[in-house]
Design a protein around this motif. Structure first.
Motif, PDB file in Angstrom:
ATOM      1  N   ALA A  58       1.980  -4.851  10.000  1.00 33.22           N
ATOM      2  CA  ALA A  58       1.102  -4.754  11.168  1.00 33.22           C
ATOM      3  C   ALA A  58       0.005  -3.713  10.955  1.00 33.22           C
ATOM      4  O   ALA A  58      -1.150  -3.934  11.323  1.00 33.22           O
ATOM      5  N   THR A  59       0.354  -2.568  10.355  1.00 33.77           N
ATOM      6  CA  THR A  59      -0.657  -1.544  10.127  1.00 33.77           C
ATOM      7  C   THR A  59      -1.710  -2.014   9.140  1.00 33.77           C
ATOM      8  O   THR A  59      -2.892  -1.715   9.277  1.00 33.77           O
ATOM      9  N   SER A  60      -1.302  -2.785   8.147  1.00 35.24           N
ATOM     10  CA  SER A  60      -2.260  -3.330   7.176  1.00 35.24           C
ATOM     11  C   SER A  60      -3.217  -4.303   7.857  1.00 35.24           C
ATOM     12  O   SER A  60      -4.421  -4.310   7.574  1.00 35.24           O
ATOM     13  N   THR A  61      -2.678  -5.119   8.766  1.00 35.06           N
ATOM     14  CA  THR A  61      -3.510  -6.063   9.506  1.00 35.06           C
ATOM     15  C   THR A  61      -4.534  -5.330  10.350  1.00 35.06           C
ATOM     16  O   THR A  61      -5.719  -5.697  10.402  1.00 35.06           O
ATOM     17  N   MET A  62      -4.091  -4.258  11.005  1.00 36.94           N
ATOM     18  CA  MET A  62      -4.990  -3.490  11.849  1.00 36.94           C
ATOM     19  C   MET A  62      -6.103  -2.842  11.028  1.00 36.94           C
ATOM     20  O   MET A  62      -7.270  -2.836  11.426  1.00 36.94           O
ATOM     21  N   THR A  63      -5.753  -2.318   9.874  1.00 36.63           N
ATOM     22  CA  THR A  63      -6.740  -1.691   9.004  1.00 36.63           C
ATOM     23  C   THR A  63      -7.788  -2.692   8.557  1.00 36.63           C
ATOM     24  O   THR A  63      -8.994  -2.428   8.610  1.00 36.63           O
ATOM     25  N   SER A  64      -7.338  -3.860   8.114  1.00 36.19           N
ATOM     26  CA  SER A  64      -8.278  -4.871   7.628  1.00 36.19           C
ATOM     27  C   SER A  64      -9.152  -5.429   8.751  1.00 36.19           C
ATOM     28  O   SER A  64     -10.271  -5.883   8.513  1.00 36.19           O
ATOM     29  N   VAL A  86      -3.207   6.298  16.593  1.00 32.06           N
ATOM     30  CA  VAL A  86      -1.969   6.619  15.870  1.00 32.06           C
ATOM     31  C   VAL A  86      -1.662   5.594  14.781  1.00 32.06           C
ATOM     32  O   VAL A  86      -1.412   5.946  13.632  1.00 32.06           O
ATOM     33  N   TYR A  87      -1.697   4.316  15.131  1.00 36.23           N
ATOM     34  CA  TYR A  87      -1.254   3.301  14.187  1.00 36.23           C
ATOM     35  C   TYR A  87      -2.320   2.976  13.147  1.00 36.23           C
ATOM     36  O   TYR A  87      -2.041   2.918  11.953  1.00 36.23           O
ATOM     37  N   TYR A  88      -3.554   2.761  13.595  1.00 35.22           N
ATOM     38  CA  TYR A  88      -4.624   2.520  12.637  1.00 35.22           C
ATOM     39  C   TYR A  88      -4.813   3.744  11.745  1.00 35.22           C
ATOM     40  O   TYR A  88      -4.948   3.644  10.525  1.00 35.22           O
ATOM     41  N   GLY A  89      -4.800   4.924  12.376  1.00 32.39           N
ATOM     42  CA  GLY A  89      -4.989   6.161  11.609  1.00 32.39           C
ATOM     43  C   GLY A  89      -3.873   6.404  10.617  1.00 32.39           C
ATOM     44  O   GLY A  89      -4.117   6.832   9.481  1.00 32.39           O
ATOM     45  N   ASN A  90      -2.623   6.158  11.021  1.00 30.42           N
ATOM     46  CA  ASN A  90      -1.501   6.329  10.093  1.00 30.42           C
ATOM     47  C   ASN A  90      -1.665   5.450   8.869  1.00 30.42           C
ATOM     48  O   ASN A  90      -1.390   5.861   7.740  1.00 30.42           O
ATOM     49  N   SER A  91      -2.097   4.210   9.095  1.00 35.87           N
ATOM     50  CA  SER A  91      -2.285   3.279   7.991  1.00 35.87           C
ATOM     51  C   SER A  91      -3.368   3.776   7.041  1.00 35.87           C
ATOM     52  O   SER A  91      -3.192   3.786   5.821  1.00 35.87           O
ATOM     53  N   ALA A  92      -4.509   4.220   7.611  1.00 35.56           N
ATOM     54  CA  ALA A  92      -5.618   4.708   6.786  1.00 35.56           C
ATOM     55  C   ALA A  92      -5.228   5.970   6.022  1.00 35.56           C
ATOM     56  O   ALA A  92      -5.524   6.122   4.827  1.00 35.56           O
ATOM     57  N   MET A  93      -4.534   6.888   6.706  1.00 33.94           N
ATOM     58  CA  MET A  93      -4.118   8.133   6.073  1.00 33.94           C
ATOM     59  C   MET A  93      -3.092   7.890   4.973  1.00 33.94           C
ATOM     60  O   MET A  93      -3.146   8.511   3.900  1.00 33.94           O
ATOM     61  N   LEU A  94      -2.171   6.981   5.221  1.00 36.73           N
ATOM     62  CA  LEU A  94      -1.123   6.681   4.241  1.00 36.73           C
ATOM     63  C   LEU A  94      -1.727   6.067   2.980  1.00 36.73           C
ATOM     64  O   LEU A  94      -1.358   6.429   1.852  1.00 36.73           O
ATOM     65  N   THR A  95      -2.674   5.164   3.174  1.00 26.23           N
ATOM     66  CA  THR A  95      -3.348   4.543   2.032  1.00 26.23           C
ATOM     67  C   THR A  95      -4.069   5.595   1.200  1.00 26.23           C
ATOM     68  O   THR A  95      -3.971   5.615  -0.038  1.00 26.23           O
ATOM     69  N   TYR A  96      -4.781   6.485   1.874  1.00 19.15           N
ATOM     70  CA  TYR A  96      -5.520   7.561   1.196  1.00 19.15           C
ATOM     71  C   TYR A  96      -4.553   8.471   0.442  1.00 19.15           C
ATOM     72  O   TYR A  96      -4.808   8.862  -0.710  1.00 19.15           O
ATOM     73  N   PHE A  97      -3.441   8.812   1.078  1.00 19.41           N
ATOM     74  CA  PHE A  97      -2.432   9.687   0.487  1.00 19.41           C
ATOM     75  C   PHE A  97      -1.869   9.086  -0.800  1.00 19.41           C
ATOM     76  O   PHE A  97      -1.779   9.759  -1.835  1.00 19.41           O
ATOM     77  N   GLU A  98      -1.509   7.812  -0.744  1.00 14.79           N
ATOM     78  CA  GLU A  98      -0.916   7.152  -1.908  1.00 14.79           C
ATOM     79  C   GLU A  98      -1.934   6.945  -3.025  1.00 14.79           C
ATOM     80  O   GLU A  98      -1.606   7.033  -4.207  1.00 14.79           O
ATOM     81  N   GLU A  99      -3.184   6.678  -2.636  1.00 13.35           N
ATOM     82  CA  GLU A  99      -4.237   6.513  -3.648  1.00 13.35           C
ATOM     83  C   GLU A  99      -4.504   7.805  -4.410  1.00 13.35           C
ATOM     84  O   GLU A  99      -4.997   7.786  -5.535  1.00 13.35           O
ATOM     85  N   HIS A 100      -4.169   8.939  -3.788  1.00 13.28           N
ATOM     86  CA  HIS A 100      -4.373  10.236  -4.427  1.00 13.28           C
ATOM     87  C   HIS A 100      -3.068  10.812  -4.970  1.00 13.28           C
ATOM     88  O   HIS A 100      -2.908  12.033  -5.102  1.00 13.28           O
ATOM     89  N   GLY A 101      -2.124   9.920  -5.278  1.00 13.46           N
ATOM     90  CA  GLY A 101      -0.905  10.333  -5.962  1.00 13.46           C
ATOM     91  C   GLY A 101       0.233  10.767  -5.078  1.00 13.46           C
ATOM     92  O   GLY A 101       1.259  11.257  -5.577  1.00 13.46           O
ATOM     93  N   GLY A 102       0.108  10.616  -3.761  1.00 16.51           N
ATOM     94  CA  GLY A 102       1.175  11.021  -2.859  1.00 16.51           C
ATOM     95  C   GLY A 102       2.318  10.019  -2.839  1.00 16.51           C
ATOM     96  O   GLY A 102       2.136   8.843  -3.152  1.00 16.51           O
ATOM     97  N   ASN A 103       3.499  10.480  -2.452  1.00 19.23           N
ATOM     98  CA  ASN A 103       4.681   9.630  -2.372  1.00 19.23           C
ATOM     99  C   ASN A 103       5.166   9.563  -0.928  1.00 19.23           C
ATOM    100  O   ASN A 103       5.778  10.498  -0.416  1.00 19.23           O
TER     101      ASN A 103
END
Length: 512
Positions: A58-64, A86-103
């Motif tokens: 769902a978060t991926s759908t919202m982001t796209s 909260v939900y759109y932002g969490n998705s965007a932040m999580l994507t950014y975090f993982e793209e920069h090596g976060g787990n």
């Protein structure tokens, strides 16, 4: 030795670096510790994994869905626009975090450590002065992920276990100690239900309740009457359409984002490849707005699944420690105590209008980061803070509460985005408490561990400061342990409280 190394490497790669698998394992272990049985523990772990992946879908759908709007705004007006939701932002932040090596999988470990610390705060309440234990399932999951991401970005020197422990300590302190502020407000609103708020508006809920009490006292002194309430107004019946969270979501998104898309014009979206000249632009706007409530339905389904199983891992532990400590739950559970369902509707509508005005002012002033607030905050921040301000302060308390929310969710959220650098993602998960906390203290985090520890100490001292400024020390504990006895000592609290159950059930279930 080589075989053991290979096994360890496989476990780390396939479990500890994968959020859904790590949650499955942690949930399974927790339910086994609570003696749920092998079958139930395995089923719980699988539900946790499935629910998390439903939520992620769902978060991926919202982001796209909303990314085209952000691109179009930037292309049409050259604005650095961020959606605070909260939900759109969490998705965007999580994507950014993982793209920069976060787990992201580390959030599960953060959650477990933080929950253990919160139990310790409650267990040693005579020292910590904490009177609440947050048990709001999906809220704790979101908090764990959010704090892991934000602290890693604000203090990049931290990694591994250092990052996990600091994030857990910060989360536990934030949830328990800021939640302590809303204990009196929750008990008064519900007439001693024995529960308190553990959500994204805890700070402003408690602050607006206190301001509402001041408004009530001053109004009684000047006029001899209580502050004006909604029952004193004649509101149109059509407002009831906003009592359904999903319908309200669509209407707001269609009007708000639809107006922006119309201003930008169809050609902007055609040039960016998001629609075609022969397609109906009105239907494109309609379908874009409809995607948001559809995503909310899917999100809440996933959240309900995996947060319920996670809390089943914690329940047995927490129940033994709740004597004299209030369980902190979802703020939506309090909506039925507001006296009139129009309190929620009016807070939502007036707050939404103020948020839109605030965004327009930011655009006119050409500030570096312009924040547009998403539906989730429009609904829950405004409704919740407005409700607690209204409890004692009437309409004046409600209006002041949603004004503070509008400032927090736009201006302080912009400061939050700049401090973390997350404005580049186009999305922030910064409801009012997070905006206030990170939009102010967030800059101290850039000092590294000393700055974070300083903030943790400041927040951790909140219950102690509350205790010190309570004239009758017995009252401090009585408000949580024996509301009737507390109320008997304070006759000024004897005002009518109506437990309304007229709100649509979706409002009680659908929350951040």
């Amino acid at each position: 030795m080589e075989i053991l190394s290979s096994i360890g490497s496989w476990i780390y790669t396939n479990i500890f670096t994968t959020a859904d698998m790590l949650l499955l394992v942690l949930c399974f272990i927790g339910q086994m510790i609570n003696r749920k049985g092998l079958k139930n523990a395995l089923a719980g772990g699988l539900k946790c994994l499935i629910g998390f992946n439903v939520y992620s879908t769902a978060t991926s759908t919202m982001t796209s869905t909303f990314r085209p709007l952000l691109y179009a705004l930037k292309d049409a007006f050259g604005m650095e626009v961020v959606i605070n939701d909260v939900y759109y932002g969490n998705s965007a932040m999580l994507t950014y975090f993982e793209e920069h090596g976060g787990n992201a999988g580390q959030a599960g470990i953060v959650l477990w450590i933080a929950f253990g610390l919160m139990i310790a705060f409650a267990l040693f309440k005579k020292i910590t002065k904490v009177r609440d234990l947050p048990l709001q399932g999906h809220g704790l999951v979101v908090e764990a992920t959010r704090n892991l991401i934000l602290i890693s970005l604000l203090a990049p020197v931290l990694d591994g276990w250092q990052l996990i422990i600091i994030a857990a300590l910060f989360m536990a302190t934030k949830m328990s100690c800021i939640g302590n502020i809303s204990v009196e407000a929750s008990q008064d609103l519900t007439d001693g239900s024995g529960m308190t708020v553990a959500h994204n508006q805890m700070f402003l809920d408690g602050v607006m309740y206190k301001i509402g009490m001041k408004i009530e006292k001053d109004t009684l002194k000047k006029t001899g009457r209580l502050p004006r309430k909604i029952d004193d107004l004649e509101l149109p019946g059509w407002l009831s359409i906003f009592n359904d969270v999903y319908v309200a979501c669509f209407i707001v998104m269609f009007i708000f984002f639809g107006a922006i898309m119309l201003i930008m014009g169809q050609q902007t979206f055609i040039d960016l490849g998001f629609t075609t000249p022969d397609a109906s632009f009105l239907m494109y706007i309609f379908n874009t707005a409809a995607t948001f409530p559809i995503s909310l339905v899917i999100m809440f389904t996933g959240l309900k699944m995996f947060s319920a199983e996670i809390m089943a891992s914690f329940d047995g532990i927490s129940e033994k420690l709740l004597h004299g400590v209030l369980p902190g739950i979802d703020v939506a559970a309090f909506y039925g105590f507001c006296g009139n369902p129009n309190v929620i509707t009016l807070g939502f509508l007036v707050g939404t209008l103020l948020m839109i005005i605030s965004t327009i002012i930011m655009a006119l002033l050409n500030v570096p980061v312009i924040v547009m607030v998403g539906y989730t905050q429009m609904m829950f921040d405004n409704a919740s803070v407005g409700m607690f301000g209204y409890k004692r302060g009437g309409l004046k308390g409600l209006l002041l509460g949603v004004l503070l929310v509008a400032i927090a969710d736009t201006w302080l959220a912009a400061s939050f985005g700049m401090a973390t650098g997350l404005y580049v993602t186009g999305g922030l998960a910064a409801p009012s408490d997070t905006s206030i906390l990170y939009g102010t203290f967030g800059w101290l985090f850039k000092l590294g561990v000393p700055g974070i520890i300083a903030v943790i100490i400041i927040i951790g001292l909140i219950p102690t400061v509350q205790y010190i400024f309570t004239k009758d020390k017995e009252d401090y504990w009585l408000v949580a342990s024996d509301w009737d006895a507390y109320k008997a000592k304070h006759p000024e609290l004897e005002t009518p409280i109506v437990n309304s159950s007229n709100l649509d059930e979706s409002n009680l279930q659908a929350s951040e």
